[in-house]
Design a protein around this motif. Structure first.
Motif, mmCIF file in Angstrom:
data_model
loop_
_atom_site.group_PDB
_atom_site.id
_atom_site.type_symbol
_atom_site.label_atom_id
_atom_site.label_comp_id
_atom_site.label_asym_id
_atom_site.label_seq_id
_atom_site.Cartn_x
_atom_site.Cartn_y
_atom_site.Cartn_z
ATOM 1 N N ASP A 79 7.671 7.052 -4.925
ATOM 2 C CA ASP A 79 8.657 5.990 -5.102
ATOM 3 C C ASP A 79 8.262 4.733 -4.327
ATOM 4 N N LYS A 80 8.892 3.618 -4.699
ATOM 5 C CA LYS A 80 8.610 2.325 -4.052
ATOM 6 C C LYS A 80 8.863 2.354 -2.549
ATOM 7 N N ASP A 81 9.808 3.185 -2.105
ATOM 8 C CA ASP A 81 10.187 3.159 -0.683
ATOM 9 C C ASP A 81 9.119 3.707 0.251
ATOM 10 N N VAL A 82 8.048 4.305 -0.277
ATOM 11 C CA VAL A 82 6.968 4.788 0.589
ATOM 12 C C VAL A 82 5.842 3.755 0.726
ATOM 13 N N PHE A 83 6.002 2.606 0.072
ATOM 14 C CA PHE A 83 5.002 1.540 0.166
ATOM 15 C C PHE A 83 5.256 0.687 1.402
ATOM 16 N N GLU A 84 4.168 0.211 2.005
ATOM 17 C CA GLU A 84 4.249 -0.685 3.158
ATOM 18 C C GLU A 84 3.518 -1.976 2.832
ATOM 19 N N TRP A 100 10.116 2.088 -10.893
ATOM 20 C CA TRP A 100 8.651 2.035 -10.849
ATOM 21 C C TRP A 100 8.147 2.989 -9.781
ATOM 22 N N VAL A 101 7.064 3.689 -10.089
ATOM 23 C CA VAL A 101 6.441 4.613 -9.133
ATOM 24 C C VAL A 101 4.953 4.312 -9.049
ATOM 25 N N CYS A 102 4.326 4.796 -7.995
ATOM 26 C CA CYS A 102 2.891 4.626 -7.806
ATOM 27 C C CYS A 102 2.157 5.200 -9.019
ATOM 28 N N PRO A 103 1.255 4.424 -9.625
ATOM 29 C CA PRO A 103 0.542 4.917 -10.807
ATOM 30 C C PRO A 103 -0.478 6.020 -10.501
ATOM 31 N N LYS A 163 0.834 -1.202 0.000
ATOM 32 C CA LYS A 163 0.000 0.000 0.000
ATOM 33 C C LYS A 163 0.868 1.252 0.000
ATOM 34 N N CYS A 164 0.527 2.194 -0.863
ATOM 35 C CA CYS A 164 1.213 3.484 -0.911
ATOM 36 C C CYS A 164 0.777 4.306 0.304
ATOM 37 N N THR A 165 1.746 4.788 1.079
ATOM 38 C CA THR A 165 1.420 5.564 2.279
ATOM 39 C C THR A 165 1.057 7.007 1.946
ATOM 40 N N VAL A 166 1.209 7.392 0.681
ATOM 41 C CA VAL A 166 0.856 8.758 0.276
ATOM 42 C C VAL A 166 -0.610 8.834 -0.150
ATOM 43 N N CYS A 167 -1.037 7.886 -1.018
ATOM 44 C CA CYS A 167 -2.395 7.991 -1.576
ATOM 45 C C CYS A 167 -3.269 6.763 -1.330
#
Length: 54
Positions: free
Chosen positions: A45-50, A37-40, A5-9
């Protein structure tokens, strides 16, 4: 395979679906996504995903 899951959106990357918009085929694990790869949805960036806990 784990969902991430993206922690931004709050976009959820589901490896069973892949990411059609980026040409990522179904069955691609999050760990196997290219480094660029980035959140569509938001472009994070991938590093903000959990990893989501099932």
């Amino acid at each position: 395979m784990d969902k991430w899951k993206c922690t931004v959106c709050d976009y959820v990357y589901d490896p069973e679906l892949g990411d059609k918009s980026a040409g990522i085929p179904p069955g691609t694990a999050f760990e196997d996504l290219p480094d660029e790869w980035v959140c569509p949805i938001c472009g994070a960036d991938k590093d903000v995903f959990e990893k989501m806990i099932p």
